[in-house]
Design a protein around this motif. Sequence first.
Motif, PDB file in Angstrom:
ATOM      1  N   TYR A   1     -20.071  16.760  62.821  1.00 16.63           N
ATOM      2  CA  TYR A   1     -20.029  15.554  61.918  1.00 16.63           C
ATOM      3  C   TYR A   1     -18.481  15.397  61.529  1.00 16.63           C
ATOM      4  O   TYR A   1     -17.564  15.604  62.268  1.00 16.63           O
ATOM      5  CB  TYR A   1     -20.807  15.448  60.736  1.00 16.63           C
ATOM      6  N   GLU A   2     -18.325  15.141  60.235  1.00 19.47           N
ATOM      7  CA  GLU A   2     -16.832  14.929  59.715  1.00 19.47           C
ATOM      8  C   GLU A   2     -16.260  16.037  59.046  1.00 19.47           C
ATOM      9  O   GLU A   2     -15.159  16.117  58.545  1.00 19.47           O
ATOM     10  CB  GLU A   2     -16.782  13.662  58.940  1.00 19.47           C
TER      11      GLU A   2
ATOM     12  N   GLY B   1     -16.908  18.574  67.890  1.00 19.09           N
ATOM     13  CA  GLY B   1     -17.387  19.774  67.157  1.00 19.09           C
ATOM     14  C   GLY B   1     -16.460  20.929  67.178  1.00 19.09           C
ATOM     15  O   GLY B   1     -15.663  21.026  68.087  1.00 19.09           O
ATOM     16  N   GLY B   2     -16.840  22.047  66.378  1.00 21.57           N
ATOM     17  CA  GLY B   2     -15.936  23.033  66.273  1.00 21.57           C
ATOM     18  C   GLY B   2     -16.279  23.961  67.375  1.00 21.57           C
ATOM     19  O   GLY B   2     -15.691  25.021  67.401  1.00 21.57           O
TER      20      GLY B   2
ATOM     21  N   SER C   1      -6.794  25.984  64.008  1.00 24.60           N
ATOM     22  CA  SER C   1      -6.796  24.889  64.863  1.00 24.60           C
ATOM     23  C   SER C   1      -6.331  25.091  66.159  1.00 24.60           C
ATOM     24  O   SER C   1      -5.463  25.772  66.411  1.00 24.60           O
ATOM     25  CB  SER C   1      -5.845  23.728  64.433  1.00 24.60           C
ATOM     26  N   ILE C   2      -6.897  24.737  67.394  1.00 22.99           N
ATOM     27  CA  ILE C   2      -6.455  24.820  68.722  1.00 22.99           C
ATOM     28  C   ILE C   2      -5.579  23.856  69.105  1.00 22.99           C
ATOM     29  O   ILE C   2      -4.804  23.839  70.114  1.00 22.99           O
ATOM     30  CB  ILE C   2      -7.910  24.889  69.651  1.00 22.99           C
ATOM     31  N   GLY C   3      -5.221  22.738  68.406  1.00 22.34           N
ATOM     32  CA  GLY C   3      -4.179  21.767  68.685  1.00 22.34           C
ATOM     33  C   GLY C   3      -4.427  20.474  67.964  1.00 22.34           C
ATOM     34  O   GLY C   3      -5.482  20.210  67.092  1.00 22.34           O
TER      35      GLY C   3
ATOM     36  N   TYR D   1      -5.573  17.499  67.803  1.00 19.64           N
ATOM     37  CA  TYR D   1      -6.633  16.531  68.491  1.00 19.64           C
ATOM     38  C   TYR D   1      -8.068  16.877  67.834  1.00 19.64           C
ATOM     39  O   TYR D   1      -8.243  17.776  67.456  1.00 19.64           O
ATOM     40  CB  TYR D   1      -6.665  16.484  69.792  1.00 19.64           C
ATOM     41  N   VAL D   2      -8.835  15.734  67.700  1.00 18.83           N
ATOM     42  CA  VAL D   2      -9.892  15.813  67.189  1.00 18.83           C
ATOM     43  C   VAL D   2     -11.171  15.955  68.171  1.00 18.83           C
ATOM     44  O   VAL D   2     -11.257  15.093  69.148  1.00 18.83           O
ATOM     45  CB  VAL D   2     -10.148  14.608  66.253  1.00 18.83           C
ATOM     46  N   LEU D   3     -12.141  16.691  68.130  1.00 15.76           N
ATOM     47  CA  LEU D   3     -13.049  17.060  68.765  1.00 15.76           C
ATOM     48  C   LEU D   3     -14.267  16.832  68.287  1.00 15.76           C
ATOM     49  O   LEU D   3     -14.407  16.582  66.991  1.00 15.76           O
ATOM     50  CB  LEU D   3     -13.043  18.474  69.670  1.00 15.76           C
TER      51      LEU D   3
ATOM     52  N   TYR E   1     -12.684  29.155  59.999  1.00 15.89           N
ATOM     53  CA  TYR E   1     -13.363  27.653  60.169  1.00 15.89           C
ATOM     54  C   TYR E   1     -12.450  27.084  61.266  1.00 15.89           C
ATOM     55  O   TYR E   1     -11.367  27.019  61.105  1.00 15.89           O
ATOM     56  CB  TYR E   1     -13.566  26.884  58.847  1.00 15.89           C
ATOM     57  N   LEU E   2     -12.993  26.291  62.318  1.00 19.97           N
ATOM     58  CA  LEU E   2     -12.105  25.691  62.900  1.00 19.97           C
ATOM     59  C   LEU E   2     -11.997  24.210  62.544  1.00 19.97           C
ATOM     60  O   LEU E   2     -13.056  23.513  62.403  1.00 19.97           O
ATOM     61  CB  LEU E   2     -12.720  25.616  64.391  1.00 19.97           C
ATOM     62  N   SER E   3     -10.650  23.728  62.477  1.00 21.42           N
ATOM     63  CA  SER E   3     -10.672  22.352  62.175  1.00 21.42           C
ATOM     64  C   SER E   3      -8.873  22.018  62.597  1.00 21.42           C
ATOM     65  O   SER E   3      -8.009  22.528  62.726  1.00 21.42           O
ATOM     66  CB  SER E   3     -10.537  22.042  60.630  1.00 21.42           C
TER      67      SER E   3
HETATM   68  C1  LIG Z   1     -14.220  15.466  63.348  1.00 21.78           C
HETATM   69  O1  LIG Z   1     -14.436  17.057  63.744  1.00 21.78           O
HETATM   70  C2  LIG Z   1     -14.240  17.869  62.761  1.00 21.78           C
HETATM   71  C3  LIG Z   1     -13.552  17.379  61.237  1.00 21.78           C
HETATM   72  C4  LIG Z   1     -13.159  18.364  60.300  1.00 21.78           C
HETATM   73  C5  LIG Z   1     -13.576  19.628  60.917  1.00 21.78           C
HETATM   74  C6  LIG Z   1     -13.836  20.198  62.045  1.00 21.78           C
HETATM   75  C7  LIG Z   1     -14.446  19.127  62.964  1.00 21.78           C
HETATM   76  C8  LIG Z   1     -15.197  19.587  64.356  1.00 21.78           C
HETATM   77  N1  LIG Z   1     -14.166  19.243  65.267  1.00 21.78           N
HETATM   78  C9  LIG Z   1     -12.992  19.893  65.533  1.00 21.78           C
HETATM   79  C10 LIG Z   1     -12.747  20.912  65.210  1.00 21.78           C
HETATM   80  C11 LIG Z   1     -11.530  21.631  65.475  1.00 21.78           C
HETATM   81  C12 LIG Z   1     -10.649  20.916  66.174  1.00 21.78           C
HETATM   82  C13 LIG Z   1      -9.276  21.829  66.502  1.00 21.78           C
HETATM   83  N2  LIG Z   1      -8.176  20.982  66.753  1.00 21.78           N
HETATM   84  O2  LIG Z   1      -9.160  22.993  66.577  1.00 21.78           O
HETATM   85  C14 LIG Z   1     -10.817  19.852  66.716  1.00 21.78           C
HETATM   86  N3  LIG Z   1     -11.838  19.176  66.350  1.00 21.78           N
END
Ligand SMILES: COc1ccccc1CNc1ccc(C(N)=O)cn1
Length: 250
Positions: A119-120, A144-145, A136-138, A140-142, A90-92
């Motif tokens: 979403y969240e 989507g995954g 996680s790739i870093g 910061y918040v994107l 799971y990417l987060s």
């Molecule tokens: C609000 O988004 C989320 C909130 C929780 C989980 C996944 C998401 C999807 N976004 C992501 C996903 C991975 C990364 C990372 N740094 O690898 C950055 N953002």
Amino acid sequence: MWVGVVSLFPEMFEAIARHGVTGRAVSQGRVALEFWNPRDYATDRHRSVDDRPYGGGPGMLMKVDTLRAAIHAARERASEATGQRPRVIYLSPQGRRLDQQGARELACGSPLVVVAGRYEGIDERIVESDIDEEWSIGDYVLSGGELPAMVLIDAAARLVPGVLGHQDSAVEDSFNEGLLDCPHYTRPEEIDGRRVPDVLLSGHHGEIRRWRLKQSLGRTWLRRPDLLEGRTLSAEQQKLLEEFIEEYAL
Ligand SMILES: COc1ccccc1CNc1ccc(C(N)=O)cn1
């Protein structure tokens, strides 16, 4: 390498599935990508895939039943296709930081099921019951995954034997030795008065290798000294770095 992707936007993955080194790896069958979209498991009229968070607060979470159905379907297929249990990732932003060593680990062996959140994010109980590893790739918040999933898949796929043109290009990747890359040059020999370093035109392959190693060491020392922490350099590397520092200080 076999990768199952769980995502609400599978078409985003054309970026790696249909272009460049990764696109060729897929078409040659060295990397297999298959997709499961939680929306395909929606049973209600609106085909909903998100749900409200307990405890209130802004935003939504991915709906549990459609996400779980997609993950389970991908898992099952992974076992069928490879005879091995997949690692469900799971990417987060809360995950283990992806680096070149992590990419090497992901490239060899088990099939992967990569879950891209939207979403969240997703219900914590799914993380506990269905997810094996969070990455996680870093910091910061994107939105989507999917982009992080593509980064992870690309970093691993290029390390699969035969994917890169000539294998040495992966071996020469400075991050392979944990160093930053050396400068690179191609035609023309001069651009706006800036020339290619003579050593690279000399044909002396030993000199060229040393120059490149010296540049990698020097750049790492200048830009990412943390990568040199607790790393024992060979006698040759130590000498080259000292030379670089002397010349730099001049
Ligand atoms: C609000 O988004 C989320 C909130 C929780 C989980 C996944 C998401 C999807 N976004 C992501 C996903 C991975 C990364 C990372 N740094 O690898 C950055 N953002």
